[in-house]
Scaffold this motif. Structure first.
Motif, PDB file in Angstrom:
ATOM      1  N   LEU A  96       0.815  -1.209   0.000  1.00  0.00           N
ATOM      2  CA  LEU A  96       0.000   0.000   0.000  1.00  0.00           C
ATOM      3  C   LEU A  96       0.856   1.270   0.000  1.00  0.00           C
ATOM      4  O   LEU A  96       0.313   2.369   0.017  1.00  0.00           O
ATOM      5  CB  LEU A  96      -0.907   0.012   1.240  1.00  0.00           C
ATOM      6  N   ARG A 144       0.788   6.596   2.175  1.00  0.00           N
ATOM      7  CA  ARG A 144      -0.623   6.497   2.555  1.00  0.00           C
ATOM      8  C   ARG A 144      -0.851   7.069   3.951  1.00  0.00           C
ATOM      9  O   ARG A 144      -1.875   7.716   4.211  1.00  0.00           O
ATOM     10  CB  ARG A 144      -1.094   5.045   2.491  1.00  0.00           C
ATOM     11  N   ALA A 171      -6.586   2.454   5.787  1.00  0.00           N
ATOM     12  CA  ALA A 171      -6.614   2.359   4.328  1.00  0.00           C
ATOM     13  C   ALA A 171      -7.989   2.062   3.751  1.00  0.00           C
ATOM     14  O   ALA A 171      -8.198   2.227   2.547  1.00  0.00           O
ATOM     15  CB  ALA A 171      -5.622   1.286   3.861  1.00  0.00           C
ATOM     16  N   TRP A 224       2.887   2.343   2.501  1.00  0.00           N
ATOM     17  CA  TRP A 224       2.359   2.857   3.755  1.00  0.00           C
ATOM     18  C   TRP A 224       2.867   4.250   4.138  1.00  0.00           C
ATOM     19  O   TRP A 224       2.065   5.099   4.581  1.00  0.00           O
ATOM     20  CB  TRP A 224       2.611   1.873   4.885  1.00  0.00           C
TER      21      TRP A 224
END
Length: 376
Positions: free
Chosen positions: A274, A279, A358, A276
């Motif tokens: 993702l 994000r 998320a 991170w």
């Protein structure tokens, strides 16, 4: 605000519920759940074979988790949660009669109870330092340092569960070292939100992987400074009590469910995919905007925390609201409004502590803003 692309496909969360409290119990990605199911099937297919393989699997997982924290694997042990880590630290450190165990008024309730238990057992005193919600780092250090005379231990949050406030751990470690006071850092919320959270040199640091790294619940770590490693023992006396080094002696706790510990690194891989760090920054923008939306709907404001946690914000409830029965109110929000939130009290004020992960989008906070006023 950066527009996020939420990834609800990675989770098994009920899509009809507003999940705005990741900070309490987290959420485990679908992929990690699948791995856990396979490991449990393997356990029950041949329990003897499973338990013969556990030690090697735990060692591999432990190395992955220590690497994620960027900490020395020789001083990193697995524990079920941060409360267990704090308890193990208190069981190790000397607490002379008449000395002080110092906490702040931001401390997690269970941690304060642990301090009180050990204080009673050793004829020590628990001292609680009042730290204003709006205090800057210099003020925080000054207030806590003033209470360290005659103290044997300081227990301090890295990120407070009650207030989502980030504490200046490096400066507090220095203040304790100058005074010969041991410091235990409750980093329950730190993994995933603070890079290298155990790097400041505390005597003990403990943190949960089930929160922001989204690992299975009952997965946490305990980082022990080298001077305490020989003396630090697990809370359960088991076969590896005396003949292993620090990490290994915490591994095998009898017929414990080791599946969460072994599966935990899979969630770290999901976060890596993702991206991170990027994000996390976007989620900070998201929870800022979401908190503004909810606060406007309630006619209140957002708590003025100098250093708030990246993915949590406090929105004050109207002072006219009678929340004598806080748990009952949360149940009503869950049942009647299909929203999962948590409430936290500080300095005679009640806040909704909003989280972002998320799977969240701005629409979640807008929906909460629409639903809450009628209930209040």
């Amino acid at each position: 605000m950066t527009v996020l692309s939420p990834r609800p496909d990675l989770w098994t969360l009920d899509p009809d519920v507003l999940h705005l409290n990741h900070g309490s119990y987290g959420a485990v990605p679908r992929r990690t759940q699948d791995l856990m199911a396979a490991l449990r099937a393997e356990t029950d297919a041949n329990p003897m074979l499973w338990f013969r393989s556990v030690a090697a699997r735990l060692a591999a997982s432990r190395l992955d988790l220590a690497s994620y924290l960027q900490t020395d694997p020789e001083g990193f042990a697995l524990v079920p949660n941060a409360s267990a880590g704090v308890t193990a630290a208190l069981a190790t450190l000397p607490i002379p009669a008449g000395s002080r165990i110092v906490l702040t008024n931001h401390a997690y309730g269970a941690v304060r109870y642990a301090a009180e238990r050990f204080a009673r057992a050793t004829q020590a005193e628990v001292v609680v330092v009042d730290v204003p919600l709006e205090a800057d780092d210099e003020t925080v250090v000054s207030l806590i340092a003033a209470a360290l005379d005659e103290a044997s231990i300081l227990i301090v949050d890295q990120i407070s569960s009650a207030t989502a406030m980030v504490f200046p751990i490096a400066a507090l470690v220095d203040a304790c070292r100058d005074r010969g006071v041991a410091i235990v850092v409750d980093g329950a919320h730190a993994p995933g939100l603070i890079d290298a959270p155990a790097a400041d040199g505390a005597d003990f640091w403990t943190g949960n992987f089930h929160k922001w790294p989204a690992s299975p619940r009952a997965t946490a770590g305990l980082v022990v400074a080298e001077k305490w490693r020989t003396a630090t023992l697990p809370l359960i006396v088991s076969w590896s009590e005396y003949d292993e080094r620090l990490p290994e002696r915490f591994d095998m706790q009898g017929t414990f469910d080791y599946v969460p510990w072994i599966a935990a690194p899979e969630s770290l891989r999901v976060l890596e995919e993702l991206d991170w760090p990027v994000r996390r920054s976007q989620l900070s923008d998201l929870v800022d905007e979401g908190a503004r939306v909810v606060a406007k709907a309630l006619g209140t404001g957002i708590a003025e925390v100098v250093r708030p946690a990246a993915t949590m914000r406090l929105v004050e409830l109207p002072r006219s609201v009678d929340l004598t029965h806080v748990e009952a109110f949360k149940m009503r929000v869950s049942r009647e409004q299909k929203a999962e939130i948590t409430l936290t009290g500080f300095d005679e004020r009640i806040f909704i502590r909003l989280s972002a992960h998320a799977y969240n989008s701005l629409a979640d906070y807008e929906s909460l803003a629409e639903r809450l006023p009628a209930l209040l």
